[in-house]
Write a protein that holds these residues in place. Structure first.
Motif, PDB file in Angstrom:
ATOM      1  N   ARG A 118       1.353  -0.950   0.043  1.00 37.67           N
ATOM      2  CA  ARG A 118      -0.036  -0.008  -0.203  1.00 37.67           C
ATOM      3  C   ARG A 118       1.200   1.815  -0.161  1.00 37.67           C
ATOM      4  NH1 ARG A 118      -3.856   0.241   4.817  1.00 37.67           N
ATOM      5  NH2 ARG A 118      -1.617   0.730   6.127  1.00 37.67           N
ATOM      6  N   LYS A 121       2.608   1.927  -3.949  1.00 35.05           N
ATOM      7  CA  LYS A 121       1.373   2.061  -4.395  1.00 35.05           C
ATOM      8  C   LYS A 121       0.919   3.772  -4.182  1.00 35.05           C
ATOM      9  CE  LYS A 121      -0.378   1.994  -7.629  1.00 35.05           C
ATOM     10  NZ  LYS A 121      -0.396   1.608  -9.142  1.00 35.05           N
ATOM     11  N   GLN A 122       0.903   4.132  -2.984  1.00 34.25           N
ATOM     12  CA  GLN A 122       0.399   4.848  -3.178  1.00 34.25           C
ATOM     13  C   GLN A 122       2.414   6.541  -3.039  1.00 34.25           C
ATOM     14  OE1 GLN A 122      -0.687   5.329   1.292  1.00 34.25           O
ATOM     15  NE2 GLN A 122      -2.415   4.993   0.760  1.00 34.25           N
ATOM     16  N   TRP A 148      -3.932  -2.716  -3.846  1.00 33.87           N
ATOM     17  CA  TRP A 148      -2.626  -2.329  -3.752  1.00 33.87           C
ATOM     18  C   TRP A 148      -1.639  -2.763  -4.892  1.00 33.87           C
ATOM     19  CZ3 TRP A 148      -4.005   2.138  -2.104  1.00 33.87           C
ATOM     20  CH2 TRP A 148      -4.647   2.366  -1.072  1.00 33.87           C
TER      21      TRP A 148
END
Length: 284
Positions: A118, A121-122, A148
């Protein structure tokens, strides 16, 4: 006391606790862990953070029934409390925009790779996740991790779901592809799995981070139980890690140290079962 707000059984032997722990939630980052204890005489064990919500003040951990402590934890339910929940501990996983990152998780470590995937990906990365299980019955969080991941590959040892085989096989395919642009690999799971992931990436010179899980007691660098040899030097997984360069870890030493207390662990679990009237006594 740290109240269990929610309990889920993700598989028959893998369980999730969401706990009321606002101070831990306020400081948590991907890759960190907590030390928990059930009762004043309970064993202290490390569990990597699976999720947290600072606004809600909650932290989620996932564990697998292996020894006496985790089997005992599985008997708890929502409304019960843990006596100790110390953290967040360890150095957070370093997150940056690397390009393409492959996350590899084995078994219940899927829960600990999820916040890392996560965060990657962010941060703008292309994330490929490989999840490995012994069989379909042990599969969990496919949708959660897939959310994600730009690409999700699932393997099972017996071929009951996804691709049959080990996680190293699709990983090798990705690394050997003509258009390979993988910047790094992050692996979490059984020690033997992380060892062979590192052996797989080494010929390709792909930077590989592993999250080590040696024997640990206090989690603050004082007891020395979690010492590992990395690049010929002694390091402590609790304060110098848990993330290390997989190409520099002395895997054989680590696996030997993890077996130090196997006999005692088996005896402890059997004694606990006998106290509850469920032990395997002679003649049965």
């Amino acid at each position: 006391m740290y109240k269990i707000l929610e309990k889920q059984s993700l598989t028959p032997s893998i369980h999730l606790f969401k706990l009321d722990a606002p101070r831990v939630a306020a400081k948590a980052s991907a890759g960190q862990f907590v030390i928990i204890r059930n009762g004043d005489k309970g064993e202290r064990i490390p569990l990597t953070l699976a999720d947290w919500d600072a606004a809600e003040g909650t932290v989620t951990v996932v564990f697998m029934e292996v020894g006496k402590t985790t089997v005992e934890l599985a008997t708890l339910k929502a409304g019960d409390s843990l006596s100790d929940f110390a953290g967040p501990l360890g150095l957070p996983t370093h997150i940056d925009n690397y390009g393409t990152v492959v996350c590899v998780a084995g078994g219940f470590a899927v829960a600990t790779i999820m916040p890392i995937a996560r965060a990657l990906k962010q941060a703008g990365n292309r994330v490929i996740t490989i999840m490995g299980f012994r069989s379909k019955e042990l599969l969990f969080w496919e949708k959660e991790v897939g959310r994600w991941s730009d690409e999700l590959v699932i393997t099972t040892d017996d071929g009951s779901y996804g691709r049959k085989g080990l996680v190293t096989e699709p990983l090798r395919d990705l690394l050997a592809a003509p258009d390979n642009n993988i910047s790094r690999v992050i692996a979490i799971g059984p020690t033997v799995m992380m060892k062979f992931v590192s052996k797989t990436t080494e010929p390709f010179k792909t930077r590989t981070l592993v999250s080590l899980n040696p024997v640990m007691v206090d989690g603050t660098g004082m007891c020395g139980c979690c010492r590992v040899t990395v690049d010929g030097e002694t390091r402590f997984a609790c304060v110098d890690g848990p993330d290390f360069d997989g190409h520099l870890v002395d895997w054989d030493e680590l696996m030997a140290r993890q077996k130090s207390y196997l006999a005692e662990e088996v005896k402890s679990l059997e004694q606990w079962k006998c106290q509850r009237g469920t032990c395997q006594t002679e003649g049965k």
